[in-house]
Design a protein around this motif. Sequence first.
Motif, PDB file in Angstrom:
ATOM      1  N   SER A   1      53.312 -56.618  50.527  1.00  0.00           N
ATOM      2  CA  SER A   1      53.219 -55.164  50.425  1.00  0.00           C
ATOM      3  C   SER A   1      53.382 -54.799  48.957  1.00  0.00           C
ATOM      4  O   SER A   1      53.561 -55.676  48.098  1.00  0.00           O
ATOM      5  N   LYS A   2      53.346 -53.514  48.677  1.00  0.00           N
ATOM      6  CA  LYS A   2      53.524 -53.064  47.301  1.00  0.00           C
ATOM      7  C   LYS A   2      54.918 -53.403  46.793  1.00  0.00           C
ATOM      8  O   LYS A   2      55.138 -53.573  45.592  1.00  0.00           O
ATOM      9  N   GLN A   3      55.880 -53.523  47.730  1.00  0.00           N
ATOM     10  CA  GLN A   3      57.253 -53.854  47.357  1.00  0.00           C
ATOM     11  C   GLN A   3      57.489 -55.364  47.345  1.00  0.00           C
ATOM     12  O   GLN A   3      58.277 -55.868  46.545  1.00  0.00           O
ATOM     13  N   ASP A   4      56.831 -56.082  48.244  1.00  0.00           N
ATOM     14  CA  ASP A   4      56.997 -57.530  48.349  1.00  0.00           C
ATOM     15  C   ASP A   4      55.796 -58.238  47.737  1.00  0.00           C
ATOM     16  O   ASP A   4      54.694 -58.158  48.267  1.00  0.00           O
TER      17      ASP A   4
ATOM     18  N   GLU B   1      51.856 -58.248  42.932  1.00  0.00           N
ATOM     19  CA  GLU B   1      50.669 -58.809  42.280  1.00  0.00           C
ATOM     20  C   GLU B   1      49.786 -59.533  43.292  1.00  0.00           C
ATOM     21  O   GLU B   1      48.563 -59.326  43.332  1.00  0.00           O
ATOM     22  N   LEU B   2      50.406 -60.364  44.123  1.00  0.00           N
ATOM     23  CA  LEU B   2      49.645 -61.075  45.145  1.00  0.00           C
ATOM     24  C   LEU B   2      49.077 -60.095  46.166  1.00  0.00           C
ATOM     25  O   LEU B   2      47.951 -60.262  46.639  1.00  0.00           O
TER      26      LEU B   2
ATOM     27  N   LYS C   1      44.506 -57.994  49.192  1.00  0.00           N
ATOM     28  CA  LYS C   1      43.906 -56.944  50.023  1.00  0.00           C
ATOM     29  C   LYS C   1      42.401 -57.150  50.161  1.00  0.00           C
ATOM     30  O   LYS C   1      41.827 -56.920  51.227  1.00  0.00           O
ATOM     31  N   VAL C   2      41.749 -57.549  49.084  1.00  0.00           N
ATOM     32  CA  VAL C   2      40.353 -57.994  49.160  1.00  0.00           C
ATOM     33  C   VAL C   2      40.382 -59.480  48.817  1.00  0.00           C
ATOM     34  O   VAL C   2      39.985 -59.905  47.741  1.00  0.00           O
ATOM     35  N   GLY C   3      40.883 -60.271  49.759  1.00  0.00           N
ATOM     36  CA  GLY C   3      41.120 -61.687  49.498  1.00  0.00           C
ATOM     37  C   GLY C   3      40.021 -62.608  49.958  1.00  0.00           C
ATOM     38  O   GLY C   3      40.087 -63.821  49.736  1.00  0.00           O
TER      39      GLY C   3
ATOM     40  N   SER D   1      43.166 -49.693  44.227  1.00  0.00           N
ATOM     41  CA  SER D   1      44.267 -50.441  43.617  1.00  0.00           C
ATOM     42  C   SER D   1      44.163 -51.934  43.902  1.00  0.00           C
ATOM     43  O   SER D   1      44.987 -52.715  43.423  1.00  0.00           O
ATOM     44  N   SER D   2      43.167 -52.343  44.677  1.00  0.00           N
ATOM     45  CA  SER D   2      42.962 -53.761  44.983  1.00  0.00           C
ATOM     46  C   SER D   2      42.229 -54.424  43.822  1.00  0.00           C
ATOM     47  O   SER D   2      41.123 -54.006  43.456  1.00  0.00           O
TER      48      SER D   2
END
Length: 619
Positions: free
Chosen positions: A268-271, A274-275, A280-282, A504-505
């Motif tokens: 998540s944005k907190q966890d 960067e990854l 998110k578009v992986g 933001s991805s």
Amino acid sequence: MVALLRQTFVRAAGILLRDSPVTTHQPHVAKFSQATEAVRNIIQGSHAGKSSGHRFGGSPATPPSKFRIILARVLQIGLPISGISCLVYAFTHPDSEPLVPTRMPPQLQYLAAQQVDNEQVITNWSGTHQAQPRRLFMPESEAEVEVFVRAAHDAGQKLRVMGSGISPNGLGLSEEGMLGMALMDKIVDVNTEKMQVTVQAGCRVQQVADALKPYGLTLQNYASIRDQQIGGFVQVGAHGTGATLPPVDDQVVAMRLVTPAMGVITLSKQDEPELFSLAKVGLGALGVLSQVTLRCVPRHQLLETTSTATVAEVKKNHKRWLQENLHLRYMWIPYTDTVVVVRSNPLQATSNGSSKGGHAPAVTQNTSSQEDRLKPLRDLYVSRTSAATPSEVQGLSATQLRDELLALNPLNKEWVVKVNLAEAEYWRLSSGQRVGYSDEILGFDCGGQQLVLETCFPVANSLAEVPESKSRDIEYMENLLADIKRAGVPAPSPIEQRWTSGSSSAMSPAAGPPGGVYSWVGIIAYLPQSPEEREKITDMFRSKYSPLVQGRLMSKYGAVWHWAKLEVDERGGAASSSAAVQKRLAARFPVKEFNSYRSLLDPKNVLANEWLDKVLPRA
């Protein structure tokens, strides 16, 4: 029911015939045979007891009582009758639940797949790519996904994840191993306070939209169709349209990835921000997306207005239309001066369901009947097909008529121009408005199987900075249409143009500031049923049409491909070669960081396939 009856009957026989107890862990056939044998032994023993005083040829025993002899004789007659009755009932009333589980544990499934190759051929929606993977698995839970992924990692074998197969380039296909997510389609949670929904990756977009309706929620935006699985919808960076709305990947709040080397990880944005931004578009390369939490918005109705405009009118009004409309879509019709303009905006409803001011907005009804609107396409079809009669085309929609018309001579530019002109007239007659919920309005009929090349490029840093004239997105289209005419490409309608804000991805084609404006443009070629014609059209599209975009235009406007529509094909010349694709992607995306995480999470590269190794090869 049958299983319960059998078990009860056999256990009762074992208790009554104490001389030969029946164990319940044996198969039912064995139980039944054992019980029958016990009865036979008791009966034989009763006769033997009369003559010798011994039972079963063993030590002396007290002769059986008269009651037990009578009971044994009853069972001797009753057991066969009861057995036959049970069999008849079993065949005519099958158990609702199987006696033996029909699904093997995932570990055994993987071992079995090592011994027997899969025979199923998987084809993408457009029929442009297919694969017959040696190993094919359909997990029902995240735990099963983890077992399959770990087994592939331990064996060093490919295991590519695939969604609905909507992507025209078949990026989820693999000849070695594939993981289908269709059985992981549960709605996990709907949080009305946070306006979020958590779903398994195999849920289809329409399924999620339907599940949100009772809660008064919906997804922020939708693409043209609803058949995508959420996992693929997010992982390829799909998008709807609206200059202030980001692509769907930017709606992701949290996600769970099953990775070969590190098991299940939550992002998540907190966890691990960067990854999270990369994943998110992986593209299914960092791990198998098993569960995702998406941001929602209140369910709302849209007023959709469809009209046609000339190119000059579009240029004059473009900035205003971008700013005034939540959703805006252009359909450019090659070789004509017609642009179909589709604008959609929310109805401003109050708590009692009426619009602000107490009156519903005026809706301009289309004055042309369906018969009148379809007449230009129908007339052209009947005029070209001597054997056709008007009745044969009565049930065909506009897109079906267009597909049928193009199939008559798809590579003849003059014929394609005639079809485009007929379609332009259809849209002129179809101008009007309609009202519906966003998940109903924002979809549209794309037509039949097709080849697609879609690109995305920046327009401006904000809506306010979009120029009144010479906007980059309109210039792009003018250049493309001029190149089509100059090259004589038999380009069918429409060339679709849409917009989103920045994402933001990090791996989104629209990666950039949230206020930025990005345009998405897709060219197409429709594919008929004939294999020979399909191959000819594919060759034209790859060698003649696509280079118009992948050459000068992509370089000039800083465009990149929609991930699901990126093909590496040498027929397109140097611009579509592996080297050129890799160079352009490296200039736009943080490929080095992306591949570093791939090496960490998937050190043996088991989640990749031939397509991924061509476009994003690891060192």
